[in-house]
Write a protein that holds these residues in place. Structure first.
Motif, PDB file in Angstrom:
ATOM      1  N   TRP A  20       0.886  -1.316   0.034  1.00 44.90           N
ATOM      2  CA  TRP A  20      -0.057  -0.276  -0.073  1.00 44.90           C
ATOM      3  C   TRP A  20       0.759   1.048  -0.027  1.00 44.90           C
ATOM      4  O   TRP A  20       0.527   2.329  -0.675  1.00 44.90           O
TER       5      TRP A  20
ATOM      6  N   GLU B 218      -5.778  -1.056  -9.256  1.00 46.27           N
ATOM      7  CA  GLU B 218      -4.747  -0.971  -7.993  1.00 46.27           C
ATOM      8  C   GLU B 218      -4.419  -2.403  -7.953  1.00 46.27           C
ATOM      9  O   GLU B 218      -3.099  -2.518  -7.683  1.00 46.27           O
TER      10      GLU B 218
ATOM     11  N   LEU C 265       1.853   2.061  -3.432  1.00 44.99           N
ATOM     12  CA  LEU C 265       1.178   2.545  -4.424  1.00 44.99           C
ATOM     13  C   LEU C 265       0.748   3.703  -4.064  1.00 44.99           C
ATOM     14  O   LEU C 265       0.629   4.779  -4.973  1.00 44.99           O
ATOM     15  N   GLU C 266       0.397   4.313  -2.759  1.00 45.95           N
ATOM     16  CA  GLU C 266       0.321   5.522  -2.230  1.00 45.95           C
ATOM     17  C   GLU C 266       1.491   6.795  -2.819  1.00 45.95           C
ATOM     18  O   GLU C 266       1.101   7.706  -2.903  1.00 45.95           O
ATOM     19  N   SER C 267       2.685   5.994  -2.727  1.00 46.51           N
ATOM     20  CA  SER C 267       3.601   6.986  -2.746  1.00 46.51           C
ATOM     21  C   SER C 267       3.654   7.177  -4.354  1.00 46.51           C
ATOM     22  O   SER C 267       4.273   8.284  -4.627  1.00 46.51           O
ATOM     23  N   GLU C 268       3.451   6.421  -5.140  1.00 46.82           N
ATOM     24  CA  GLU C 268       3.204   6.525  -6.616  1.00 46.82           C
ATOM     25  C   GLU C 268       2.301   7.583  -6.824  1.00 46.82           C
ATOM     26  O   GLU C 268       2.386   8.425  -7.900  1.00 46.82           O
ATOM     27  N   ARG C 269       1.191   7.607  -6.197  1.00 46.37           N
ATOM     28  CA  ARG C 269       0.037   8.544  -6.557  1.00 46.37           C
ATOM     29  C   ARG C 269       0.517   9.907  -6.097  1.00 46.37           C
ATOM     30  O   ARG C 269       0.210  11.122  -6.688  1.00 46.37           O
ATOM     31  N   LEU C 270       1.489  10.104  -5.267  1.00 43.11           N
ATOM     32  CA  LEU C 270       1.667  11.344  -4.304  1.00 43.11           C
ATOM     33  C   LEU C 270       2.355  12.465  -5.261  1.00 43.11           C
ATOM     34  O   LEU C 270       1.946  13.588  -5.527  1.00 43.11           O
ATOM     35  N   ARG C 271       3.482  12.001  -6.081  1.00 45.33           N
ATOM     36  CA  ARG C 271       4.275  12.897  -7.098  1.00 45.33           C
ATOM     37  C   ARG C 271       4.540  14.099  -6.194  1.00 45.33           C
ATOM     38  O   ARG C 271       4.273  15.213  -6.635  1.00 45.33           O
TER      39      ARG C 271
ATOM     40  N   LYS D 276      10.041   7.052  -5.157  1.00 49.27           N
ATOM     41  CA  LYS D 276       9.085   7.685  -5.493  1.00 49.27           C
ATOM     42  C   LYS D 276       8.891   9.143  -4.601  1.00 49.27           C
ATOM     43  O   LYS D 276       8.548  10.115  -5.398  1.00 49.27           O
TER      44      LYS D 276
END
Length: 247
Positions: free
Chosen positions: A68, A106, A71-77, A178
């Motif tokens: 998770w 996801e 996944l969340e770090s990839e979304r953050l940018r 990321k």
């Protein structure tokens, strides 16, 4: 779509859902769903729940918090240290798997990332085992005595606990990239980031690594060293290939 010739699709919906929840990956879930119209209808009716169960079983509950995180770090940018700090405060203080259901997009992204993590974990373990006899020889020459624990036939396979530690390390290396990539990338091209330029990098590293235990940092260092060595080997091979092509 051909109708099934067996009676599996005649089972109660609840039983089918339980069985489908233990399939190894999303591709298997899809393949099973299209074997009959009823199974497809059952799968569609509980799609997100089944995807969640399959992904959790595929990755393992022990590694889901890191999955998770990745996944969340990839979304953050992120584009600032403050965003990195906020992410760390939110996700690292209580590191646990997200309790919500996993969507198809996801789940597929998490499975792809986990495949890479599994590959590097296994490769790192295999390379370490191959290196141990050489390490034993050096130790024997240096200390003048035998080290049977370094013999190939005595090297035990990686335990589940050891495997998970290395897998977490590779996941966290991905998270680190990321979160801190917005600093590394300009520095690679000799550019300053923000008002203080490269001074942001040690600040960001300290902020990021402060959330991990000493043992986790050691595992991450090993994983990072392995990846660095792998990239270095690939670069050397490409340079050698170009050299031979030019000569």
């Amino acid at each position: 779509m051909a109708e099934s010739n067996n009676h599996f699709d005649l089972l109660p919906v609840e039983v089918i859902e339980i069985i489908f929840g233990f399939l190894p990956d999303i591709a298997s879930l899809r393949a099973a769903a299209i074997t009959s119209k009823r199974l497809l209808a059952v799968t569609r009716g509980a799609k997100t729940m089944l995807i969640t169960q399959v992904v959790v079983n595929h990755i393992s509950p022990e590694l889901m918090p890191e999955a998770w995180l990745a996944l969340e770090s990839e979304r953050l940018r992120p584009n600032s240290i403050e965003q990195v700090d906020q992410f760390a405060e939110t996700h690292f203080r209580n590191r646990e798997a997200n309790s919500r259901l996993i969507t198809l997009a996801e789940g597929m992204a998490m499975e792809r990332r986990h495949a890479a993590v599994e590959y590097f974990t296994a490769k790192c373990s295999n390379d370490a085992q191959q290196y141990l006899p050489f390490l034993g020889k050096l130790s024997e020459e240096h200390y003048g005595r035998s080290f049977p624990e370094y013999k190939t036939n005595l090297v035990a396979d990686m335990t589940k606990t050891e495997h998970d530690r290395f897998a977490r390390a590779f996941y966290l290396i991905e998270v680190c990239y990321k979160l801190l990539g917005f600093i590394y990338t300009p520095l690679l091209y000799g550019q300053d980031y923000g008002a203080n330029g490269s001074s942001f990098l040690p600040m960001a590293k300290k902020s990021f690594t402060g959330w991990f235990s000493h043992s986790e940092l050691e595992q991450m260092a090993v994983a990072h060293g392995y990846l660095y060595g792998l990239i270095e080997t690939i670069c050397e091979y490409q340079v050698s290939l170009v050299y031979h092509q030019c000569h």
